[in-house]
Write a protein that holds these residues in place. Structure first.
Motif, mmCIF file in Angstrom:
data_model
loop_
_atom_site.group_PDB
_atom_site.id
_atom_site.type_symbol
_atom_site.label_atom_id
_atom_site.label_comp_id
_atom_site.label_asym_id
_atom_site.label_seq_id
_atom_site.Cartn_x
_atom_site.Cartn_y
_atom_site.Cartn_z
ATOM 1 N N THR A 1 61.322 37.979 64.629
ATOM 2 C CA THR A 1 61.077 38.072 63.199
ATOM 3 C C THR A 1 60.144 39.259 62.947
ATOM 4 O O THR A 1 59.562 39.806 63.884
ATOM 5 N N ILE A 2 59.996 39.612 61.692
ATOM 6 C CA ILE A 2 59.143 40.760 61.364
ATOM 7 C C ILE A 2 57.674 40.505 61.673
ATOM 8 O O ILE A 2 56.882 41.440 61.691
ATOM 9 N N VAL A 3 57.314 39.239 61.936
ATOM 10 C CA VAL A 3 55.936 38.936 62.329
ATOM 11 C C VAL A 3 55.815 38.685 63.834
ATOM 12 O O VAL A 3 54.804 38.193 64.314
ATOM 13 N N GLY A 4 56.883 39.026 64.584
ATOM 14 C CA GLY A 4 56.813 38.980 66.040
ATOM 15 C C GLY A 4 57.170 37.674 66.697
ATOM 16 O O GLY A 4 56.955 37.511 67.896
ATOM 17 N N LYS A 5 57.747 36.734 65.981
ATOM 18 C CA LYS A 5 58.132 35.454 66.562
ATOM 19 C C LYS A 5 59.544 35.559 67.137
ATOM 20 O O LYS A 5 60.473 35.974 66.443
ATOM 21 N N SER A 6 59.714 35.187 68.407
ATOM 22 C CA SER A 6 61.036 35.187 69.034
ATOM 23 C C SER A 6 61.829 33.994 68.528
ATOM 24 O O SER A 6 61.302 32.887 68.407
ATOM 25 N N VAL A 7 63.098 34.239 68.251
ATOM 26 C CA VAL A 7 63.965 33.175 67.753
ATOM 27 C C VAL A 7 65.375 33.398 68.286
ATOM 28 O O VAL A 7 65.812 34.536 68.472
ATOM 29 N N SER A 8 66.052 32.300 68.595
ATOM 30 C CA SER A 8 67.470 32.353 68.967
ATOM 31 C C SER A 8 68.116 31.093 68.418
ATOM 32 O O SER A 8 67.443 30.076 68.222
ATOM 33 N N LEU A 9 69.392 31.169 68.165
ATOM 34 C CA LEU A 9 70.061 29.963 67.677
ATOM 35 C C LEU A 9 70.023 28.863 68.735
ATOM 36 O O LEU A 9 69.833 27.702 68.408
ATOM 37 N N ALA A 10 70.175 29.242 69.996
ATOM 38 C CA ALA A 10 70.136 28.241 71.068
ATOM 39 C C ALA A 10 68.807 27.502 71.089
ATOM 40 O O ALA A 10 68.772 26.288 71.302
ATOM 41 N N SER A 11 67.708 28.203 70.846
ATOM 42 C CA SER A 11 66.387 27.565 70.874
ATOM 43 C C SER A 11 66.178 26.639 69.675
ATOM 44 O O SER A 11 65.266 25.818 69.681
ATOM 45 N N LEU A 12 67.021 26.770 68.662
ATOM 46 C CA LEU A 12 66.881 25.952 67.451
ATOM 47 C C LEU A 12 67.822 24.757 67.430
ATOM 48 O O LEU A 12 67.877 24.031 66.438
ATOM 49 N N LYS A 13 68.557 24.555 68.512
ATOM 50 C CA LYS A 13 69.468 23.410 68.581
ATOM 51 C C LYS A 13 68.677 22.134 68.315
ATOM 52 O O LYS A 13 67.565 21.969 68.777
ATOM 53 N N GLY A 14 69.256 21.265 67.511
ATOM 54 C CA GLY A 14 68.576 20.041 67.105
ATOM 55 C C GLY A 14 68.029 20.143 65.691
ATOM 56 O O GLY A 14 67.622 19.157 65.109
ATOM 57 N N LYS A 15 68.023 21.350 65.155
ATOM 58 C CA LYS A 15 67.569 21.579 63.782
ATOM 59 C C LYS A 15 68.745 22.083 62.946
ATOM 60 O O LYS A 15 69.666 22.701 63.470
ATOM 61 N N VAL A 16 68.694 21.836 61.676
ATOM 62 C CA VAL A 16 69.637 22.447 60.754
ATOM 63 C C VAL A 16 69.110 23.853 60.470
ATOM 64 O O VAL A 16 67.903 24.045 60.302
ATOM 65 N N ILE A 17 69.994 24.825 60.445
ATOM 66 C CA ILE A 17 69.594 26.221 60.252
ATOM 67 C C ILE A 17 70.290 26.774 59.014
ATOM 68 O O ILE A 17 71.507 26.614 58.860
ATOM 69 N N VAL A 18 69.531 27.412 58.152
ATOM 70 C CA VAL A 18 70.102 28.118 57.007
ATOM 71 C C VAL A 18 69.859 29.600 57.249
ATOM 72 O O VAL A 18 68.715 30.037 57.354
ATOM 73 N N LEU A 19 70.956 30.351 57.379
ATOM 74 C CA LEU A 19 70.883 31.803 57.548
ATOM 75 C C LEU A 19 71.224 32.451 56.220
ATOM 76 O O LEU A 19 72.191 32.059 55.567
ATOM 77 N N LEU B 1 72.440 39.917 71.704
ATOM 78 C CA LEU B 1 73.233 38.717 71.930
ATOM 79 C C LEU B 1 72.611 37.991 73.103
ATOM 80 O O LEU B 1 72.150 38.623 74.050
ATOM 81 N N THR B 2 72.616 36.685 73.055
ATOM 82 C CA THR B 2 72.092 35.919 74.158
ATOM 83 C C THR B 2 73.037 36.072 75.341
ATOM 84 O O THR B 2 74.254 35.995 75.175
ATOM 85 N N GLY B 3 72.487 36.293 76.508
ATOM 86 C CA GLY B 3 73.315 36.507 77.691
ATOM 87 C C GLY B 3 73.934 35.232 78.211
ATOM 88 O O GLY B 3 73.662 34.131 77.754
ATOM 89 N N GLY B 4 74.807 35.392 79.181
ATOM 90 C CA GLY B 4 75.425 34.246 79.832
ATOM 91 C C GLY B 4 76.820 33.965 79.319
ATOM 92 O O GLY B 4 77.224 34.400 78.254
ATOM 93 N N ASN B 5 77.558 33.227 80.125
ATOM 94 C CA ASN B 5 78.949 32.922 79.806
ATOM 95 C C ASN B 5 79.096 32.009 78.599
ATOM 96 O O ASN B 5 80.072 32.114 77.868
ATOM 97 N N VAL B 6 78.157 31.089 78.400
ATOM 98 C CA VAL B 6 78.246 30.178 77.261
ATOM 99 C C VAL B 6 78.161 30.948 75.949
ATOM 100 O O VAL B 6 78.988 30.766 75.059
ATOM 101 N N ALA B 7 77.186 31.833 75.825
ATOM 102 C CA ALA B 7 77.053 32.626 74.603
ATOM 103 C C ALA B 7 78.269 33.509 74.403
ATOM 104 O O ALA B 7 78.749 33.675 73.288
#
Length: 188
Positions: free
Chosen positions: A50-68, A4-10
């Motif tokens: 990701t399984i190929v080693g790319k770091s990802v978080s929902l916070a870092s994707l803000k501004g994009k539409v995300i399909v999970l 989980l992303t740390g901090g009070n906001v998360a």
């Protein structure tokens, strides 16, 4: 690695999400899939690799539409969705959208499976179902969620169909219009 992303906001986002989920208990737990049940609820943040080693978080994707998409290898309805989901990825390949799959599998098993079976989503291994269970409280597989540019849930679909044609029809009727609507909106 998943956390989980740390901090009070998360933490506040997670609590707000869980507060809404608390309405869907007992005999009403599957009401979560009713149209609009989670519409506008802030998605809980998480970070993972990701399984190929790319770091990802929902916070870092803000501004994009995300399909999970939540799935696992032995899930037949999950497998029925793969080709229709790949078609959606292709349809939106040059748009401001991110496709993430969260699979209830070990990384090595996913790498082996995906070497022989194309799934065009970026994939996160979630063998202990941390993201699926502890963060999103997924009730069944497959589950697909669309998150808008500001991090709010706009689509939630639980469970699968019995054939690919039914999946395509469902996606055309429900999923694609939500993606189109939120790709056309600015962040507000």
């Amino acid at each position: 690695m998943v956390c989980l992303t740390g901090g009070n906001v998360a933490f506040a986002q997670q609590n707000a999400y869980e507060e809404v989920l608390s309405r869907f208990i007992g005999e009403h737990k599957y009401d979560i899939e009713k149209p609009g049940a989670l519409d506008g609820v802030q998605a809980p943040d998480f970070s993972a690799e990701t399984i190929v080693g790319k770091s990802v978080s929902l916070a870092s994707l803000k501004g994009k539409v995300i399909v999970l998409n939540f799935w696992f290898i032995a899930c037949k309805p999950c497998k029925l969705e793969v080709d229709p989901l790949n078609e959606i990825v292709d349809k939106y390949k040059n748009k401001d959208i991110v496709f993430l799959s969260i699979a209830r599998e070990k990384q090595e098993d996913l790498l082996q499976y995906l070497a022989a079976n194309t799934f065009d989503f970026q994939t996160i291994a979630d063998p202990k179902a941390f993201i699926a269970g502890d963060v999103f409280h997924i009730l069944g597989y497959p589950t697909t969620i669309v998150i808008d540019r500001i991090g709010k849930i706009r689509y939630y679909s639980l469970g699968g169909k019995i054939n690919e044609d039914a999946v395509r029809a469902d996606f055309k009727r429900e999923l694609i219009p939500v993606i189109d609507e939120h790709l056309s909106k600015d962040m507000k």
